[in-house]
Scaffold this motif. Structure first.
Motif, PDB file in Angstrom:
ATOM      1  N   SER A  52       0.803  -1.309   0.165  1.00 45.15           N
ATOM      2  CA  SER A  52       0.452   0.244  -0.262  1.00 45.15           C
ATOM      3  C   SER A  52       0.868   1.253  -0.107  1.00 45.15           C
ATOM      4  O   SER A  52       0.366   2.473  -0.551  1.00 45.15           O
ATOM      5  CB  SER A  52      -1.193   0.202   1.322  1.00 45.15           C
ATOM      6  OG  SER A  52      -0.912  -0.041   2.645  1.00 45.15           O
ATOM      7  N   GLU A  53       2.155   1.539   0.330  1.00 47.95           N
ATOM      8  CA  GLU A  53       2.668   2.597   0.654  1.00 47.95           C
ATOM      9  C   GLU A  53       4.259   2.906  -1.024  1.00 47.95           C
ATOM     10  O   GLU A  53       4.979   3.341  -0.861  1.00 47.95           O
ATOM     11  CB  GLU A  53       3.731   2.200   1.434  1.00 47.95           C
ATOM     12  CG  GLU A  53       3.156   2.278   2.727  1.00 47.95           C
ATOM     13  CD  GLU A  53       2.592   3.943   3.315  1.00 47.95           C
ATOM     14  OE1 GLU A  53       3.040   4.887   2.838  1.00 47.95           O
ATOM     15  OE2 GLU A  53       1.319   3.574   3.695  1.00 47.95           O
ATOM     16  N   LEU A  54       4.517   0.911  -1.280  1.00 46.18           N
ATOM     17  CA  LEU A  54       5.675   1.410  -2.449  1.00 46.18           C
ATOM     18  C   LEU A  54       3.918   1.106  -3.861  1.00 46.18           C
ATOM     19  O   LEU A  54       3.507   0.507  -3.476  1.00 46.18           O
ATOM     20  CB  LEU A  54       6.221   0.141  -2.336  1.00 46.18           C
ATOM     21  CG  LEU A  54       7.127   0.363  -0.993  1.00 46.18           C
ATOM     22  CD1 LEU A  54       7.954  -0.751  -0.448  1.00 46.18           C
ATOM     23  CD2 LEU A  54       7.436   1.780  -0.334  1.00 46.18           C
ATOM     24  N   SER A  55       5.411   1.785  -4.408  1.00 46.16           N
ATOM     25  CA  SER A  55       4.612   1.220  -5.911  1.00 46.16           C
ATOM     26  C   SER A  55       6.147   0.597  -7.039  1.00 46.16           C
ATOM     27  O   SER A  55       6.935   0.744  -6.671  1.00 46.16           O
ATOM     28  CB  SER A  55       3.692   1.921  -6.542  1.00 46.16           C
ATOM     29  OG  SER A  55       4.839   3.371  -6.725  1.00 46.16           O
ATOM     30  N   GLY A  56       5.415   0.243  -8.641  1.00 44.26           N
ATOM     31  CA  GLY A  56       6.954  -0.067  -9.672  1.00 44.26           C
ATOM     32  C   GLY A  56       7.290  -0.774  -9.100  1.00 44.26           C
ATOM     33  O   GLY A  56       7.400  -1.985  -8.045  1.00 44.26           O
ATOM     34  N   ASN A  57       8.973  -1.192  -9.749  1.00 39.86           N
ATOM     35  CA  ASN A  57       9.350  -1.867 -10.082  1.00 39.86           C
ATOM     36  C   ASN A  57      10.560  -1.910  -8.410  1.00 39.86           C
ATOM     37  O   ASN A  57      10.769  -3.134  -8.274  1.00 39.86           O
ATOM     38  CB  ASN A  57      10.752  -1.616 -10.814  1.00 39.86           C
ATOM     39  CG  ASN A  57      10.315  -1.670 -12.032  1.00 39.86           C
ATOM     40  OD1 ASN A  57      10.042  -2.624 -12.392  1.00 39.86           O
ATOM     41  ND2 ASN A  57      10.700  -1.347 -13.197  1.00 39.86           N
ATOM     42  N   PHE A  58      10.054  -0.649  -7.843  1.00 41.45           N
ATOM     43  CA  PHE A  58      10.666  -0.663  -6.275  1.00 41.45           C
ATOM     44  C   PHE A  58       9.818  -1.724  -5.228  1.00 41.45           C
ATOM     45  O   PHE A  58       9.720  -2.893  -5.155  1.00 41.45           O
ATOM     46  CB  PHE A  58      10.703   1.037  -5.882  1.00 41.45           C
ATOM     47  CG  PHE A  58      10.954   1.083  -4.324  1.00 41.45           C
ATOM     48  CD1 PHE A  58      12.607   0.279  -3.990  1.00 41.45           C
ATOM     49  CD2 PHE A  58      11.168   1.653  -3.599  1.00 41.45           C
ATOM     50  CE1 PHE A  58      13.034   0.546  -3.037  1.00 41.45           C
ATOM     51  CE2 PHE A  58      10.915   1.721  -1.776  1.00 41.45           C
ATOM     52  CZ  PHE A  58      12.093   1.259  -2.114  1.00 41.45           C
TER      53      PHE A  58
END
Length: 303
Positions: free
Chosen positions: A69-75
């Motif tokens: 819920s906090e991060l997105s994409g390739n990270f």
């Protein structure tokens, strides 16, 4: 030669303190990505994986859900990959390589050809538990012909079969080729390749290229490359994942995570030797942001 990975156990790591750092990084406004990078990038897999349970115990929350819920994409993909055990990650990647429109043959070969007997066994167990069918059944439903046989053989745990060059000319009998390539003893196979070269006056790659085509050819060649020099094979996979337009991030993430505690130092050596640039600088130039920072932690240093 000692340890050839880039990530070490962190001395005196305390899981309770670690999950507190992660919780703090995600609470309140905005996420402290740097704290997540610093923490996960300096813990070994054995120190990262138990954080899932510790987090649940300490906060009654699901760490994976919170991160998602906090991060997105390739990270986000990279962080979540680092929280799986090697066998869980492999099983997950194999499943993704098989499902969907096209099969990612290169991914199947990469994992199946480079893992040990014990690793293949564990991957098989997890795959079956999670997917209600065996890896072999999944491969069967998704590939065909000699290429399917190659993959199925690689997915099995086998005892090295003895190969007598005198009685058994390789020729174009793909199933023999298969059995030999998949016998899973690398030292034995290197000796077989050497003997083959002495016997035929050309190396095994040339023979494969002359006798086969398509998926089977590229599959066989990858297996041979992987066996002859595993770090060079991974360096090439990394190079190809980044060169040209668009980055093949799945491949990049998979190799950086899965080799960081195996042979990353050797892969870095092969990379700089074969491509004239360090893996570190290549990743730096091809990725950005938090994703880049965490990948560089896995890379471990510039050559």
């Amino acid at each position: 030669i000692g340890y050839r990975g880039s990530i070490q156990d962190f001395p005196g790591a305390d899981p309770l303190k670690d999950v507190e750092v992660l919780r703090k990084a995600m609470k309140g406004f905005g996420t402290d990505e740097q704290a997540i990078i610093d923490l996960l990038g300096s813990r070994s897999n054995k120190q990262r994986v138990p954080l899932l349970i510790t987090y649940k115990t300490a906060y009654g929350k699901d760490l994976v859900k919170d991160l998602k819920s906090e991060l997105s994409g390739n990270f986000e993909k990279l962080v979540l990959a680092m929280l799986k055990t090697p066998a869980q990650f492999d099983a997950h990647e194999l499943k993704d390589a098989i499902k969907g429109a096209g099969t990612d043959e290169a991914c199947l070969i990469e994992i199946l050809a480079s893992r040990s007997n014990a690793e293949i066994q564990e991957i098989n167990q997890i795959y079956k538990a999670e997917n209600k069918k065996t890896l072999e059944e999944a491969i069967h439903g998704d590939t065909s012909g000699h290429f399917r046989r190659l993959l199925v053989s690689l997915a099995q745990v086998r005892v090295a079969m003895l190969y007598n060059a005198g009685e058994n000319k390789l020729g174009t009998d793909e199933s023999k080729f298969n059995a030999i390539l998949c016998s899973r003893s690398k030292a034995h196979l290197r000796a077989v390749f050497h003997e083959y070269q002495q016997m035929c006056g050309r190396d095994i790659e040339n023979s494969i290229a002359r006798e086969m085509s398509g998926d089977l050819e590229s599959g066989m060649l990858a297996v041979v490359k992987c066996i002859k020099n595993t770090p060079a094979y991974f360096a090439e996979r990394l190079y190809k994942s980044m060169k040209g337009l668009g980055t093949k991030d799945r491949t990049l993430i998979r190799i950086m995570v899965s080799r960081s505690e195996v042979d990353m130092l050797d892969i870095r050596q092969e990379f700089v030797k074969n491509y004239g640039k360090s893996l570190y600088s290549y990743i730096s130039g091809d990725t950005s942001g938090d994703y880049r920072k965490l990948l560089l932690k896995l890379c471990g240093g510039n050559d």
